[in-house]
Enzyme design. Structure first.
Site, PDB file in Angstrom:
ATOM      1  N   GLU A  33       0.994  -1.300   0.016  1.00  0.00           N
ATOM      2  CA  GLU A  33      -0.041   0.026   0.028  1.00  0.00           C
ATOM      3  C   GLU A  33       0.852   1.278   0.188  1.00  0.00           C
ATOM      4  N   GLY A  39      -7.008   0.504   3.498  1.00  0.00           N
ATOM      5  CA  GLY A  39      -8.518   0.817   3.193  1.00  0.00           C
ATOM      6  C   GLY A  39      -8.940   1.252   1.825  1.00  0.00           C
ATOM      7  N   GLY A  40      -7.889   2.131   1.272  1.00  0.00           N
ATOM      8  CA  GLY A  40      -8.141   2.519   0.175  1.00  0.00           C
ATOM      9  C   GLY A  40      -9.189   3.837   0.066  1.00  0.00           C
ATOM     10  N   SER A 145      -9.164   3.162  -8.453  1.00  0.00           N
ATOM     11  CA  SER A 145      -9.435   4.385  -9.323  1.00  0.00           C
ATOM     12  C   SER A 145      -9.035   5.807  -8.982  1.00  0.00           C
ATOM     13  N   GLY A 182     -24.217  12.534 -11.004  1.00  0.00           N
ATOM     14  CA  GLY A 182     -24.245  11.131 -10.589  1.00  0.00           C
ATOM     15  C   GLY A 182     -24.266  10.892  -9.097  1.00  0.00           C
ATOM     16  N   ILE A 184     -21.677  10.626  -6.645  1.00  0.00           N
ATOM     17  CA  ILE A 184     -21.158  11.504  -5.828  1.00  0.00           C
ATOM     18  C   ILE A 184     -21.785  13.041  -5.719  1.00  0.00           C
ATOM     19  N   ASP A 313     -12.031  -1.570  -9.044  1.00  0.00           N
ATOM     20  CA  ASP A 313     -12.383  -0.613  -9.856  1.00  0.00           C
ATOM     21  C   ASP A 313     -11.323  -0.362 -11.063  1.00  0.00           C
ATOM     22  N   HIS A 445     -44.817  -6.906  10.720  1.00  0.00           N
ATOM     23  CA  HIS A 445     -45.646  -5.507  10.749  1.00  0.00           C
ATOM     24  C   HIS A 445     -45.337  -4.587  11.837  1.00  0.00           C
TER      25      HIS A 445
HETATM   26  P1  FAD Z   1      -9.551   1.505  -3.857  1.00  0.00           P
HETATM   27  O1  FAD Z   1     -10.439   1.635  -2.872  1.00  0.00           O
HETATM   28  O2  FAD Z   1      -9.429   2.698  -4.783  1.00  0.00           O
HETATM   29  O3  FAD Z   1      -8.094   1.020  -3.286  1.00  0.00           O
HETATM   30  C1  FAD Z   1      -6.932   0.929  -4.217  1.00  0.00           C
HETATM   31  C2  FAD Z   1      -5.711   1.198  -3.291  1.00  0.00           C
HETATM   32  O4  FAD Z   1      -4.631   0.852  -4.018  1.00  0.00           O
HETATM   33  C3  FAD Z   1      -5.524   2.743  -2.626  1.00  0.00           C
HETATM   34  O5  FAD Z   1      -5.224   2.353  -1.314  1.00  0.00           O
HETATM   35  C4  FAD Z   1      -4.111   2.986  -3.637  1.00  0.00           C
HETATM   36  O6  FAD Z   1      -3.437   3.745  -2.571  1.00  0.00           O
HETATM   37  C5  FAD Z   1      -3.416   1.567  -3.695  1.00  0.00           C
HETATM   38  N1  FAD Z   1      -2.342   1.755  -4.660  1.00  0.00           N
HETATM   39  C6  FAD Z   1      -2.678   2.223  -5.874  1.00  0.00           C
HETATM   40  N2  FAD Z   1      -1.763   1.991  -6.824  1.00  0.00           N
HETATM   41  C7  FAD Z   1      -0.663   1.562  -5.811  1.00  0.00           C
HETATM   42  C8  FAD Z   1       0.678   0.952  -6.343  1.00  0.00           C
HETATM   43  N3  FAD Z   1       1.405   0.934  -7.235  1.00  0.00           N
HETATM   44  N4  FAD Z   1       1.045   0.636  -4.947  1.00  0.00           N
HETATM   45  C9  FAD Z   1       0.668   0.378  -3.864  1.00  0.00           C
HETATM   46  N5  FAD Z   1      -0.573   0.606  -3.551  1.00  0.00           N
HETATM   47  C10 FAD Z   1      -1.246   1.375  -4.744  1.00  0.00           C
HETATM   48  N6  FAD Z   1     -18.901   2.496  -3.429  1.00  0.00           N
HETATM   49  C11 FAD Z   1     -19.736   1.803  -2.712  1.00  0.00           C
HETATM   50  O7  FAD Z   1     -20.108   0.642  -2.998  1.00  0.00           O
HETATM   51  N7  FAD Z   1     -20.623   2.635  -1.703  1.00  0.00           N
HETATM   52  C12 FAD Z   1     -20.479   3.828  -1.636  1.00  0.00           C
HETATM   53  O8  FAD Z   1     -21.160   4.355  -0.811  1.00  0.00           O
HETATM   54  C13 FAD Z   1     -19.401   4.496  -2.256  1.00  0.00           C
HETATM   55  N8  FAD Z   1     -19.157   5.886  -1.911  1.00  0.00           N
HETATM   56  C14 FAD Z   1     -18.018   6.522  -2.444  1.00  0.00           C
HETATM   57  C15 FAD Z   1     -18.035   7.877  -2.267  1.00  0.00           C
HETATM   58  C16 FAD Z   1     -16.873   8.499  -2.911  1.00  0.00           C
HETATM   59  C17 FAD Z   1     -16.792  10.064  -2.588  1.00  0.00           C
HETATM   60  C18 FAD Z   1     -15.917   7.883  -3.677  1.00  0.00           C
HETATM   61  C19 FAD Z   1     -14.990   8.699  -4.371  1.00  0.00           C
HETATM   62  C20 FAD Z   1     -16.393   6.494  -4.095  1.00  0.00           C
HETATM   63  C21 FAD Z   1     -17.372   5.856  -3.395  1.00  0.00           C
HETATM   64  N9  FAD Z   1     -17.564   4.573  -3.951  1.00  0.00           N
HETATM   65  C22 FAD Z   1     -18.586   3.864  -2.912  1.00  0.00           C
HETATM   66  C23 FAD Z   1     -16.647   3.689  -4.616  1.00  0.00           C
HETATM   67  C24 FAD Z   1     -15.682   2.948  -3.788  1.00  0.00           C
HETATM   68  O9  FAD Z   1     -14.986   3.573  -3.141  1.00  0.00           O
HETATM   69  C25 FAD Z   1     -14.542   2.067  -4.850  1.00  0.00           C
HETATM   70  O10 FAD Z   1     -15.609   1.366  -5.615  1.00  0.00           O
HETATM   71  C26 FAD Z   1     -13.757   1.142  -4.119  1.00  0.00           C
HETATM   72  O11 FAD Z   1     -13.115   1.704  -3.202  1.00  0.00           O
HETATM   73  C27 FAD Z   1     -12.938   0.418  -5.312  1.00  0.00           C
HETATM   74  O12 FAD Z   1     -12.267  -0.576  -4.305  1.00  0.00           O
HETATM   75  P2  FAD Z   1     -10.868  -1.003  -4.923  1.00  0.00           P
HETATM   76  O13 FAD Z   1     -10.069  -1.898  -3.697  1.00  0.00           O
HETATM   77  O14 FAD Z   1     -10.942  -1.425  -6.072  1.00  0.00           O
HETATM   78  O15 FAD Z   1      -9.792   0.220  -4.948  1.00  0.00           O
HETATM   79  P1  NAI Z   2     -21.013   9.000 -12.097  1.00  0.00           P
HETATM   80  O1  NAI Z   2     -20.701   8.056 -13.023  1.00  0.00           O
HETATM   81  O2  NAI Z   2     -22.105   8.252 -10.944  1.00  0.00           O
HETATM   82  O3  NAI Z   2     -21.782  10.241 -12.412  1.00  0.00           O
HETATM   83  C1  NAI Z   2     -20.908  11.104 -13.138  1.00  0.00           C
HETATM   84  C2  NAI Z   2     -22.094  12.219 -13.893  1.00  0.00           C
HETATM   85  O4  NAI Z   2     -21.400  13.060 -14.568  1.00  0.00           O
HETATM   86  C3  NAI Z   2     -22.814  11.274 -15.122  1.00  0.00           C
HETATM   87  O5  NAI Z   2     -24.306  11.785 -14.796  1.00  0.00           O
HETATM   88  C4  NAI Z   2     -22.471  11.993 -16.305  1.00  0.00           C
HETATM   89  O6  NAI Z   2     -23.432  12.211 -17.415  1.00  0.00           O
HETATM   90  C5  NAI Z   2     -22.100  13.407 -15.859  1.00  0.00           C
HETATM   91  N1  NAI Z   2     -20.952  14.181 -16.794  1.00  0.00           N
HETATM   92  C6  NAI Z   2     -19.906  13.309 -17.235  1.00  0.00           C
HETATM   93  N2  NAI Z   2     -19.092  14.277 -17.806  1.00  0.00           N
HETATM   94  C7  NAI Z   2     -19.739  15.353 -17.957  1.00  0.00           C
HETATM   95  C8  NAI Z   2     -19.472  16.824 -18.056  1.00  0.00           C
HETATM   96  N3  NAI Z   2     -18.506  17.246 -18.847  1.00  0.00           N
HETATM   97  N4  NAI Z   2     -20.363  17.778 -17.783  1.00  0.00           N
HETATM   98  C9  NAI Z   2     -21.601  17.544 -16.936  1.00  0.00           C
HETATM   99  N5  NAI Z   2     -21.753  16.431 -16.667  1.00  0.00           N
HETATM  100  C10 NAI Z   2     -20.917  15.292 -17.067  1.00  0.00           C
HETATM  101  O7  NAI Z   2     -19.586   9.451 -11.365  1.00  0.00           O
HETATM  102  P2  NAI Z   2     -19.246   9.963  -9.822  1.00  0.00           P
HETATM  103  O8  NAI Z   2     -20.516  10.583  -9.292  1.00  0.00           O
HETATM  104  O9  NAI Z   2     -18.090  11.011 -10.201  1.00  0.00           O
HETATM  105  O10 NAI Z   2     -18.740   8.804  -8.968  1.00  0.00           O
HETATM  106  C11 NAI Z   2     -17.618   7.963  -9.462  1.00  0.00           C
HETATM  107  C12 NAI Z   2     -17.931   6.514  -8.922  1.00  0.00           C
HETATM  108  O11 NAI Z   2     -17.892   6.284  -7.600  1.00  0.00           O
HETATM  109  C13 NAI Z   2     -19.255   6.035  -9.562  1.00  0.00           C
HETATM  110  O12 NAI Z   2     -18.941   5.085 -10.527  1.00  0.00           O
HETATM  111  C14 NAI Z   2     -19.919   5.464  -8.545  1.00  0.00           C
HETATM  112  O13 NAI Z   2     -20.155   3.950  -8.552  1.00  0.00           O
HETATM  113  C15 NAI Z   2     -19.009   5.395  -7.288  1.00  0.00           C
HETATM  114  N6  NAI Z   2     -19.752   6.063  -6.055  1.00  0.00           N
HETATM  115  C16 NAI Z   2     -20.663   5.127  -5.556  1.00  0.00           C
HETATM  116  C17 NAI Z   2     -21.511   5.688  -4.380  1.00  0.00           C
HETATM  117  C18 NAI Z   2     -22.518   4.702  -3.743  1.00  0.00           C
HETATM  118  O14 NAI Z   2     -22.271   3.468  -4.216  1.00  0.00           O
HETATM  119  N7  NAI Z   2     -23.047   5.310  -2.970  1.00  0.00           N
HETATM  120  C19 NAI Z   2     -21.202   7.148  -3.988  1.00  0.00           C
HETATM  121  C20 NAI Z   2     -20.145   7.929  -4.663  1.00  0.00           C
HETATM  122  C21 NAI Z   2     -19.460   7.264  -5.751  1.00  0.00           C
END
Ligand code: FAD
Ligand code: NAI
Length: 466
Positions: A33, A39-40, A145, A182, A184, A313, A445
């Site tokens: 990491e 925890g990513g 990602s 979307g 976020i 991701d 219920h």
């Molecule tokens: P990540 O969680 O991105 O972890 C990757 C890890 O790899 C990181 O710690 C990074 O530092 C490490 N890494 C990268 N390259 C290297 C390298 N070369 N060497 C060592 N370490 C490295 N998803 C949900 O299901 N529910 C939600 O409510 C939700 N809310 C979100 C809210 C926000 C604001 C954001 C941005 C995302 C949200 N997501 C949510 C999406 C979710 O966070 C991701 O889908 C998830 O974290 C992906 O898990 P992962 O293990 O693939 O990667």
């Molecule tokens: P998203 O893919 O959910 O939404 C992005 C939105 O931006 C789309 O509606 C798209 O049409 C729009 N868009 C793209 N380019 C644009 C532009 N130039 N101008 C205006 N609108 C534009 O992506 P978001 O919200 O950034 O989230 C990223 C990822 O994180 C998602 O894939 C989601 O799965 C994950 N995530 C999941 C959560 C959850 O499960 N509750 C919470 C937050 C994030």
């Protein structure tokens, strides 16, 4: 040189869960990491901090607007933003420590540094100018990602922010302009709107939440508008002028036409996320990417190079923590010679706003496009007793079932606690269940989940309370 059965690069929900499962199966495992904490994205700057702020801001909103009607008289709540941020940080710390504990408990070595793949069986870990090479039978790439950026708009994480900056603003912006309707945009928009910001969301498409069922998204937009959100659909932000005290964003119709200028204190760019593969040495190692820059894998998570797998991701599929976790378990089992598998037809999605939106399986649009004959059962929370007494009646449950077999193909819910309620639909669908199965299952219920049963009854046109 240290040798392992498995080295996992990245400790997000994909990576750390994969490591735990592999250790359970008897493998000698290390995780690599590059971040200071495990925890990513999910634990540090994603799911968990956003949910902490959603919870805290919802309590603030309730105290200010809902307590009085229930006869709970309190003076107007005051926002202590540093304390709210501290609440968020405590949540992050607790979860990150939890992952550290899991690594120790399962005797998984944690190697802090950036991982680079040198080829089959070889990973280099670099930190503070020093590097060590480790040998391993298998490698899992779980590097997750990163935020997607808008050309010409620089994110400084202060005034023009990504989700990361939006989780740590030091004051409530007067005007928050959000690019992208979307998940976020709507979750973090809700946080700051509840805390007092004026929120405008600019979305490229002509709808919010692309990919979600259209009818649900329409109703959700109406509810958010009633809460005070403003939407500019079919529009894009092409530039942000940062020279003045207030930001000036140029907004153009997506189809072309006259631009307008919108002022904002903070602009949140949330237009999706992109796979993160920087510095991993994939090209040199011969690991193939697909056209969208994601690590290419086969049905068993194997990349183009023997002994190297990828999950989460950084590969195709929904960017969701639970999808990454399930892939982590599956690939560990496959490496151990078992039959690990993920059912991509049953991966729930939840938007944690108020009300929540949840969904699993096919949307109506997808069924129409695939030419599948289906029946629809809907039930509104206005007719659900528990929702009525709590006065939280926004939303409805919608069940889509195969017209011939009655098998449930999709379930979509908008309403309070929709994120918890979706899971009975997931279990039903994993077992190939029908709307009739769901309709004949006794539901306690008074619960909001009775609306799910009623929607299942409605598929057969025999809902009781409607
Ligand atoms: P990540 O969680 O991105 O972890 C990757 C890890 O790899 C990181 O710690 C990074 O530092 C490490 N890494 C990268 N390259 C290297 C390298 N070369 N060497 C060592 N370490 C490295 N998803 C949900 O299901 N529910 C939600 O409510 C939700 N809310 C979100 C809210 C926000 C604001 C954001 C941005 C995302 C949200 N997501 C949510 C999406 C979710 O966070 C991701 O889908 C998830 O974290 C992906 O898990 P992962 O293990 O693939 O990667
Ligand atoms: P998203 O893919 O959910 O939404 C992005 C939105 O931006 C789309 O509606 C798209 O049409 C729009 N868009 C793209 N380019 C644009 C532009 N130039 N101008 C205006 N609108 C534009 O992506 P978001 O919200 O950034 O989230 C990223 C990822 O994180 C998602 O894939 C989601 O799965 C994950 N995530 C999941 C959560 C959850 O499960 N509750 C919470 C937050 C994030």
């Amino acid at each position: 040189m240290a040798t392992y059965d498995l080295v996992v690069i990245g400790t997000g929900p994909g990576g750390y869960v994969c490591a735990v499962r592999a250790a359970q199966l008897g493998m000698k495992v290390a995780v690599v990491e590059k971040n200071a904490t495990l925890g990513g994205t999910c634990l540090n700057v994603g799911c968990m901090p956003s949910k902490a702020l959603l919870h805290a801001s919802e309590m603030f909103e309730e105290a200010g607007h809902s307590f009085a009607k229930m006869g709970v008289s309190v003076s107007a709540p005051k926002l202590d933003l540093p304390a709210m941020m501290n609440f968020k940080q405590q949540g992050i710390d607790g979860n990150v420590k939890g992952v550290e504990f899991l690594m120790k408990k399962n005797k998984i070595d944690v190697l802090k540094g950036t991982g680079k793949i040198l080829g089959t069986g070889k990973v280099e870990v670099s930190a503070d100018g020093k590097s060590q090479a480790i040998e391993t039978k298998n490698i899992v790439i779980a590097t997750g990602s990163d935020i997607a950026r808008l050309k010409g708009i620089d994110i400084d994480e202060k005034r023009i922010v990504s989700s990361t900056g939006a989780l740590s603003l030091d004051k409530v912006p007067g005007k928050l302009l959000i690019v992208g309707a979307g998940v976020i945009g709507l979750e973090l928009g809700s946080v700051w709107h509840r805390l007092g910001a004026e929120v405008v969301v600019v979305e490229f498409l002509d709808r919010i939440l692309p990919g979600m069922d259209g009818e649900i998204a329409k109703q959700f937009q109406r509810i958010l508008e009633k809460q005070g959100f403003a939407f500019k659909l079919g529009a894009k932000v092409t530039a942000v002028d940062t020279s003045g005290k207030t930001l000036k964003a140029t907004v153009e119709p997506a189809a072309g036409g006259n631009a307008e200028t919108l002022e904002a204190d903070v602009v949140l760019v949330c237009i999706g996320r992109v796979p993160y593969t920087e510095g991993l040495g994939l090209k040199e190692a011969g690991v193939a990417l697909d056209a969208r820059g994601r690590v290419q894998i086969d049905a068993h998570f194997a990349t183009s190079v023997k002994g190297i797998y990828a999950i989460g991701d950084v590969v195709a599929g929904p960017m969701l923590a639970h999808k990454a976790e399930d892939e982590g378990v599956a690939v560990a089992e496959i490496i151990a010679g078992q039959a690990g598998h993920v059912n991509y037809d049953v991966i729930p999605g939840v938007v944690y706003t108020t009300p929540e939106v949840s969904s699993v399986g096919k949307t109506e649009e997808e069924l129409k496009q695939a030419g599948v004959a289906y029946t629809v059962g809907k039930f509104p929370f206005t007719a659900n007793g528990r929702s009525k007494v709590n006065q939280t009646t926004d939303g409805f449950v919608k069940i889509l079932a195969d017209a011939k077999t009655d098998r449930v193909l999709g379930v979509h819910i908008i309403g309070r606690e929709a994120g918890e309620m979706i899971h009975e639909a997931c279990v039903l669908m994993e077992f190939g269940g029908s709307a009739e199965d769901l309709a004949r299952t006794c539901h306690a219920h008074p619960t909001r989940s009775e609306a799910v049963k009623e929607a299942a009854l409605a598929v057969g046109k025999r809902a009781i309370h409607m």
